[in-house]
Motif scaffolding. Structure first.
Motif, PDB file in Angstrom:
ATOM      1  N   GLN A 352       0.808  -1.238   0.116  1.00  0.00           N
ATOM      2  CA  GLN A 352       0.049   0.117   0.119  1.00  0.00           C
ATOM      3  C   GLN A 352       0.770   1.073  -0.140  1.00  0.00           C
ATOM      4  OE1 GLN A 352      -3.289   0.521   2.584  1.00  0.00           O
ATOM      5  NE2 GLN A 352      -4.065  -1.794   2.570  1.00  0.00           N
ATOM      6  N   ILE A 353       0.485   2.348  -0.750  1.00  0.00           N
ATOM      7  CA  ILE A 353       1.131   3.424  -0.983  1.00  0.00           C
ATOM      8  C   ILE A 353       1.044   4.454   0.046  1.00  0.00           C
ATOM      9  CG2 ILE A 353       1.661   5.378  -2.496  1.00  0.00           C
ATOM     10  CD1 ILE A 353       1.111   3.623  -5.071  1.00  0.00           C
ATOM     11  N   GLY A 354       1.975   4.975   0.670  1.00  0.00           N
ATOM     12  CA  GLY A 354       1.621   6.204   1.629  1.00  0.00           C
ATOM     13  C   GLY A 354       3.039   7.095   2.000  1.00  0.00           C
ATOM     14  N   GLU A 355       3.105   7.726   3.017  1.00  0.00           N
ATOM     15  CA  GLU A 355       4.246   8.633   3.067  1.00  0.00           C
ATOM     16  C   GLU A 355       5.405   7.848   3.762  1.00  0.00           C
ATOM     17  OE1 GLU A 355       5.802  13.017   4.606  1.00  0.00           O
ATOM     18  OE2 GLU A 355       3.757  12.425   5.130  1.00  0.00           O
ATOM     19  N   SER A 392       6.185   9.743  -1.209  1.00  0.00           N
ATOM     20  CA  SER A 392       5.140   8.601  -1.181  1.00  0.00           C
ATOM     21  C   SER A 392       6.030   7.337  -1.783  1.00  0.00           C
ATOM     22  CB  SER A 392       4.213   8.840  -2.073  1.00  0.00           C
ATOM     23  OG  SER A 392       4.316   9.094  -3.441  1.00  0.00           O
ATOM     24  N   GLY A 393       5.505   6.195  -1.374  1.00  0.00           N
ATOM     25  CA  GLY A 393       6.114   4.899  -1.751  1.00  0.00           C
ATOM     26  C   GLY A 393       5.545   3.794  -1.043  1.00  0.00           C
ATOM     27  N   TYR A 394       5.821   2.671  -1.302  1.00  0.00           N
ATOM     28  CA  TYR A 394       5.704   1.368  -0.754  1.00  0.00           C
ATOM     29  C   TYR A 394       6.694   0.303  -0.515  1.00  0.00           C
ATOM     30  CZ  TYR A 394       5.595  -0.736  -5.415  1.00  0.00           C
ATOM     31  OH  TYR A 394       5.615  -1.002  -6.648  1.00  0.00           O
ATOM     32  N   LEU A 395       6.337  -0.500   0.498  1.00  0.00           N
ATOM     33  CA  LEU A 395       7.205  -1.778   0.488  1.00  0.00           C
ATOM     34  C   LEU A 395       6.696  -2.942  -0.282  1.00  0.00           C
ATOM     35  CD1 LEU A 395       8.211  -1.219   4.371  1.00  0.00           C
ATOM     36  CD2 LEU A 395       9.673  -1.223   2.565  1.00  0.00           C
ATOM     37  N   ASP A 396       7.298  -3.751  -0.966  1.00  0.00           N
ATOM     38  CA  ASP A 396       6.880  -4.902  -1.507  1.00  0.00           C
ATOM     39  C   ASP A 396       6.795  -5.957  -0.618  1.00  0.00           C
ATOM     40  OD1 ASP A 396       9.226  -5.775  -1.647  1.00  0.00           O
ATOM     41  OD2 ASP A 396       9.521  -5.855  -3.867  1.00  0.00           O
ATOM     42  N   LEU A 403       9.760   4.030  -4.617  1.00  0.00           N
ATOM     43  CA  LEU A 403       9.342   5.358  -4.579  1.00  0.00           C
ATOM     44  C   LEU A 403       8.429   5.938  -5.674  1.00  0.00           C
ATOM     45  CD1 LEU A 403      12.675   7.349  -4.158  1.00  0.00           C
ATOM     46  CD2 LEU A 403      11.006   6.540  -2.199  1.00  0.00           C
ATOM     47  N   THR A 404       7.033   6.525  -5.331  1.00  0.00           N
ATOM     48  CA  THR A 404       6.275   6.826  -6.186  1.00  0.00           C
ATOM     49  C   THR A 404       6.153   8.482  -6.417  1.00  0.00           C
ATOM     50  OG1 THR A 404       4.503   6.835  -4.510  1.00  0.00           O
ATOM     51  CG2 THR A 404       4.825   4.869  -5.854  1.00  0.00           C
ATOM     52  N   GLY A 405       6.988   9.006  -5.624  1.00  0.00           N
ATOM     53  CA  GLY A 405       7.024  10.743  -5.966  1.00  0.00           C
ATOM     54  C   GLY A 405       6.765  11.532  -4.772  1.00  0.00           C
ATOM     55  N   ARG A 406       6.919  12.804  -4.829  1.00  0.00           N
ATOM     56  CA  ARG A 406       6.426  13.861  -3.587  1.00  0.00           C
ATOM     57  C   ARG A 406       5.220  13.514  -3.285  1.00  0.00           C
ATOM     58  NH1 ARG A 406      10.097  14.913  -0.310  1.00  0.00           N
ATOM     59  NH2 ARG A 406       9.268  16.807   0.068  1.00  0.00           N
ATOM     60  N   VAL A 407       5.036  13.493  -1.951  1.00  0.00           N
ATOM     61  CA  VAL A 407       3.408  13.468  -1.493  1.00  0.00           C
ATOM     62  C   VAL A 407       2.552  14.618  -2.115  1.00  0.00           C
ATOM     63  CG1 VAL A 407       1.818  13.496   0.440  1.00  0.00           C
ATOM     64  CG2 VAL A 407       3.989  12.256   0.639  1.00  0.00           C
TER      65      VAL A 407
END
Length: 494
Positions: A352-355, A392-396, A403-407
């Motif tokens: 799940q993606i979050g900060e 923002s990002g997630y752990l697999d 990383l998915t980018g700046r929040v």
């Protein structure tokens, strides 16, 4: 209350001087200095500072370009328990004034020209002492260093930003040691070129020779890759630490005969296609990608080949978090104080993606005189302080961080969510696109692109957008020239 043992981060450097007295510490253009001579010059600088009345805890604004003089001055400041303060060279006069007001410096050490500039900046005029960046005085036989402990401040740096109150990160001697310990395993070889200034301090503590790239760091476009590559080969540099932009410039002119055996990318996220280009150009080098920030360095790292192998993944792979850092993913929220139990309860599961938030000895816990920034960027618990990275990002499922980018750049539009790094990574795979991103401006999804002549808009069929805006070049951050400057780009689009 527990007592603290005396410790000063320069102990690492002085130990290296004993171990490698005749080895070059720093090579700057045609100048080179051994560890033994560098130690002597630092002690002369210490005496000069003490003669001028600089004492433990005094803050000194340092305006000296990256070179032998800079590190001589910084190590002298650290040695006597004073605090080195750095402000980016490219900041506006207004922002420089704000930084000076926050830092409350007792002295400024810089070339004479800065004294003239300071006459026109009110907050700089208030600094009591102006010190020479060249002056040194021979130490007396009874020369002694000032005792310090791990919690004593050593270094104050201001995080990149052009709006709001500047964030002054306070790094103690203990913090720098924890950072040293965390980065130590990544540093290999005997001769290193680092374009990240803080890492050169690490080299000095390890006894590694540092070669300073010949270019003006405040002007990334002045980086002449051919000349720097010639430096690398001339001095038999076996490792380089730089942000992606500089590595890509070197990759364009790389030759099979380079002496580089190890490459470390830091300072900015790296896209898979860029990692692949660098890896291909330096096929005989081990290429490592490091993720971190001003407040927490390193957070994670991995081999560039892993980044390339995950080219099609959602987000940018940065590897598993280092052992010295605790890391959680939480839903972005205004949270400045909680308990460890509650923090664990709101932590998002893998996938799940979050900060991204982090804690540890090498994670900055506060900002100087900026309670608003502390409340916005830190989470205090009964045990520690967590830093909100703003990423923002997630752990697999394997615990790898993506990383998915700046929040603040995440876009929620018409029931869909768009993550900047995911879009930017995908755009890198489109023929003819040099760089691009997606922004939400004036109620529209805008694709901002810089392109080459062989670009065809039909290749964007898989991208969501309302409008395309073309630029000769997108604005990038002034420090590393590797991250799109979203604020400037938004201003250009409005």
């Amino acid at each position: 209350m527990a007592t603290q043992n005396n410790f000063n981060i320069t102990e690492l450097f002085y130990n290296a001087c004993k171990a490698y007295p005749n080895r070059f510490a720093i090579i700057e253009e045609d100048n080179a200095i051994t560890f033994r001579q560098f130690e002597q010059d630092i002690k002369k600088t210490i005496v000069y500072l003490q003669k001028k009345g600089i004492n433990k805890g005094d803050r000194i604004l340092v305006f000296v370009g990256m070179g032998i003089d800079l590190y001589r001055i910084v190590l002298a400041i650290f040695s006597i328990g004073a605090v080195a303060v750095f402000v980016d060279e490219w900041v506006s006069v207004k922002r420089l004034s704000m930084c000076c007001k926050i830092a409350k410096c007792r002295a400024i050490i810089a070339p004479l020209s800065y004294r003239f500039v300071g006459l026109f900046i009110g907050e700089m005029r208030k600094i009591p002492l102006f010190l020479s960046h060249k002056k040194q005085i021979e130490p007396t036989p009874e020369f002694n260093l000032t005792p310090t402990v791990e919690t004593d401040s050593a270094l104050i740096t201001f995080t990149t930003g052009s709006t709001g109150i500047p964030k002054a990160a306070d790094r103690s001697h203990g913090f720098l040691k924890a950072q040293f310990d965390a980065l130590n395993p990544l540093i290999k070889g005997q001769t290193s070129m680092t374009i990240l200034p803080i890492v050169l301090l690490l080299n000095l503590g390890l006894g590694v020779t540092s070669v300073i790239a010949k270019f003006k760091s405040s002007k990334p476009k002045s980086f002449n890759a051919e000349k720097v590559l010639a430096q690398i080969n001339r001095h038999k540099v076996d490792s380089i630490i730089a942000s992606p932009y500089y590595l890509l410039q070197l990759a364009k002119v790389a030759s099979a005969k380079t002496t580089l055996k190890r490459i470390i990318s830091g300072g900015a996220p790296i896209f898979a296609s860029d990692a692949e280009n660098i890896s291909t150009a330096f096929s005989n080098s081990n290429f490592v990608v490091v993720y971190g920030s001003t407040e927490a360095e390193p957070i994670s790292h991995c081999n560039a080949n892993e980044v390339v192998a995950n080219k099609a993944s959602f987000g940018l792979l940065t590897g598993k978090p280092v052992e010295t850092v605790a890391l959680k993913i939480i839903a972005p929220k205004n949270l400045s104080q909680t308990t460890e139990k509650e923090l664990s309860e709101i932590a998002l599961p893998n996938g799940q993606i979050g900060e991204i938030i982090v804690s540890g000895n090498a994670v900055n816990k506060t900002y100087i005189d900026n309670p608003k920034a502390v409340a916005a960027n830190k989470i205090k618990t009964e045990k520690t302080v967590w830093h909100k990275t703003g990423d923002s990002g997630y752990l697999d499922q394997n615990g790898q961080l993506f990383l998915t980018g700046r929040v603040e750049q995440i876009i929620h539009y018409k029931g869909k969510t768009y993550y900047p790094f995911v879009v930017e990574n995908n755009l890198k795979g489109v023929e003819g696109v040099i760089a691009g991103t997606l922004l939400f401006v004036n109620g529209k999804l805008i694709l901002a692109l810089s392109i080459t002549s062989n670009f065809n808009e039909k290749s964007l069929i898989d991208f969501a957008y309302d409008e395309i805006k073309y630029f000769n070049a997108l604005p990038f951050d002034p420090r590393h020239h590797s991250k799109i400057d979203y604020q400037k780009l938004t201003e250009l689009l409005t």
